[in-house]
Write a protein that holds these residues in place. Structure first.
Motif, short mmCIF file in Angstrom:
data_model
loop_
_atom_site.label_atom_id
_atom_site.label_comp_id
_atom_site.label_asym_id
_atom_site.label_seq_id
_atom_site.Cartn_x
_atom_site.Cartn_y
_atom_site.Cartn_z
N ALA A 40 0.83 -1.21 0.00
CA ALA A 40 0.00 0.00 0.00
C ALA A 40 0.86 1.25 0.00
N ARG A 41 2.11 1.13 -0.47
CA ARG A 41 3.06 2.25 -0.36
C ARG A 41 2.59 3.52 -1.07
N TRP A 42 1.75 3.36 -2.11
CA TRP A 42 1.32 4.52 -2.88
C TRP A 42 0.03 5.14 -2.35
N PHE A 43 -0.44 4.71 -1.19
CA PHE A 43 -1.74 5.14 -0.70
C PHE A 43 -1.89 6.66 -0.65
N LEU A 44 -0.86 7.37 -0.18
CA LEU A 44 -0.91 8.82 -0.13
C LEU A 44 -0.13 9.46 -1.27
N ALA A 45 1.05 8.93 -1.57
CA ALA A 45 1.91 9.54 -2.60
C ALA A 45 1.24 9.53 -3.97
N GLY A 46 0.54 8.45 -4.30
CA GLY A 46 -0.13 8.36 -5.60
C GLY A 46 -1.18 9.43 -5.81
N PRO A 47 -2.14 9.59 -4.89
CA PRO A 47 -3.14 10.65 -5.05
C PRO A 47 -2.54 12.05 -5.06
N LEU A 48 -1.49 12.29 -4.27
CA LEU A 48 -0.86 13.61 -4.28
C LEU A 48 -0.24 13.91 -5.64
N ALA A 49 0.48 12.94 -6.20
CA ALA A 49 1.09 13.13 -7.52
C ALA A 49 0.01 13.31 -8.59
N SER A 50 -1.08 12.55 -8.48
CA SER A 50 -2.17 12.67 -9.45
C SER A 50 -2.85 14.03 -9.37
N MET A 51 -2.99 14.55 -8.16
CA MET A 51 -3.63 15.86 -8.00
C MET A 51 -2.78 16.96 -8.64
N VAL A 52 -1.46 16.87 -8.46
CA VAL A 52 -0.57 17.87 -9.07
C VAL A 52 -0.69 17.83 -10.59
N LEU A 53 -0.66 16.63 -11.16
CA LEU A 53 -0.76 16.50 -12.61
C LEU A 53 -2.14 16.92 -13.13
N ALA A 54 -3.18 16.65 -12.34
CA ALA A 54 -4.52 17.09 -12.74
C ALA A 54 -4.61 18.61 -12.79
N LEU A 55 -4.05 19.28 -11.79
CA LEU A 55 -4.07 20.74 -11.78
C LEU A 55 -3.22 21.31 -12.92
#
Length: 332
Positions: A104-119
């Motif tokens: 589950a290592r990407w539990f927080l890092a994945g959504p944070l990176a996705s949010m940056v790219l979405a913005l």
């Protein structure tokens, strides 16, 4: 031409977003599992090498799943979770959907990176649309003391402005640091019920242990606010350089005293306390990545301390620096 470049950049940013969503388990949901079991792939649909799921080849697989309670069912897993021919793969199901139960290592890092790219994608799309609008002109607001872009470029970046800009970047770096520090904390398979971290000592090592993502969100908001203040201060400096004493006479009296060392001492005390917490909480044989994760708050505070010391400048000294520049002969 500008609109075309922005459009291509938006497409690339979207593909990077889709790739990140697929490869960092954003689609599998909560870190806590509703149930766990094993899956054997029965069929797959191939996506890629470039498409709506980003760069690279991925597979959206249907598998026969046997849960640990003995029940069986057939489920379709999001792209990137399973591959053709896999058998007896550890899987889990969250409230959102099923996924591979490796880590589950990407539990927080994945959504944070996705949010940056979405913005970033949204910003590029908006910029492209504005570039396509016919007859669009940049109209400066009517200001009592207007300055141009050339005025801003010609204005020295004072230490106080540099401090604010560095603090803004540090806010963004803090959000990144939380995402990276979360990876060793969540680097374990899920189980039914509450997730168990392989390194629970990290919670004791952190000076601020907020719910996942809260620190990152707060840091980004602070960074945005400080960034706006920095540009406002720099713009005021440009007015001072251009108009000199007449503009200064419209401002409040500049404090004559030096900068206080009290905030610096407070930051130093917090940094020392954070370092002590890390040493006390983490075992000596912990991997380097765990020590770095545990030192998240200490490293941020030490960076704040360094920036604060290296960019000390009183308001009086800043005004004096800009006034000297104002009295220099202006190029014609």
């Amino acid at each position: 031409m500008r609109a075309l470049v922005l459009g291509l950049a938006a497409v690339l940013a979207f593909l990077a977003l889709a790739t990140t969503v697929r490869t960092t388990d954003v689609l599998v949901g909560s870190v806590d599992a509703v149930r766990v079991g094993t899956a054997t792939v029965s069929s797959c649909a191939e996506h890629g090498p470039v498409g709506r799921w980003g760069f690279g080849t991925s597979y959206e697989c249907t598998a026969d799943v046997r849960w640990n309670d003995g029940r069986t069912e057939q489920l379709t897993f999001p792209p990137g979770q399973l591959e053709p021919g896999e058998r007896e793969v550890a899987v889990f199901q969250s409230n959102t959907g099923p996924g591979r139960n490796d880590s589950a290592r990407w539990f927080l890092a994945g959504p944070l990176a996705s949010m940056v790219l979405a913005l970033l994608t949204l910003w590029l799309v908006v910029a492209m649309v504005l570039a396509l609008l016919p007859g669009r002109k940049n109209r400066q607001k009517q200001e009592e003391w207007p300055v141009t872009k050339d005025d801003l470029k010609a204005t020295p970046v004072t230490r106080r402005v540099r401090r604010l800009r560095l603090f803004a970047w540090l806010g963004l770096a803090t959000a990144v640091a939380e995402g990276l520090a979360s990876m060793p904390f969540f680097d374990a398979p899920r189980k039914v019920g509450v997730f168990s971290s392989p390194w629970p000592q990290l919670e004791d090592a952190w000076l601020v242990d907020l719910p996942s993502g809260v620190l990152a969100g707060f840091a980004v908001l602070v960074a945005a606010g400080i960034g706006l203040i920095a540009e406002s201060v720099h713009k005021d400096g440009a007015r001072l350089v251009r108009y000199g004493q007449p503009y200064l006479d419209t401002k409040k009296q500049v404090p004559s005293g030096g900068t206080s060392w009290v905030p610096t001492a407070l930051i130093a005390a917090l940094a020392l306390g954070a370092l002590v917490k890390v040493v006390v909480a983490l075992p000596a044989n912990a991997p380097l990545v765990v020590w770095l994760a545990g030192s998240r708050d200490a490293l941020v505070l030490l960076t704040i301390l360094t920036v604060t010391i290296c960019t000390r400048q009183s308001a009086k000294d800043m005004v004096a620096q800009l006034m000297r520049r104002s009295m220099e002969p202006k190029p014609r």
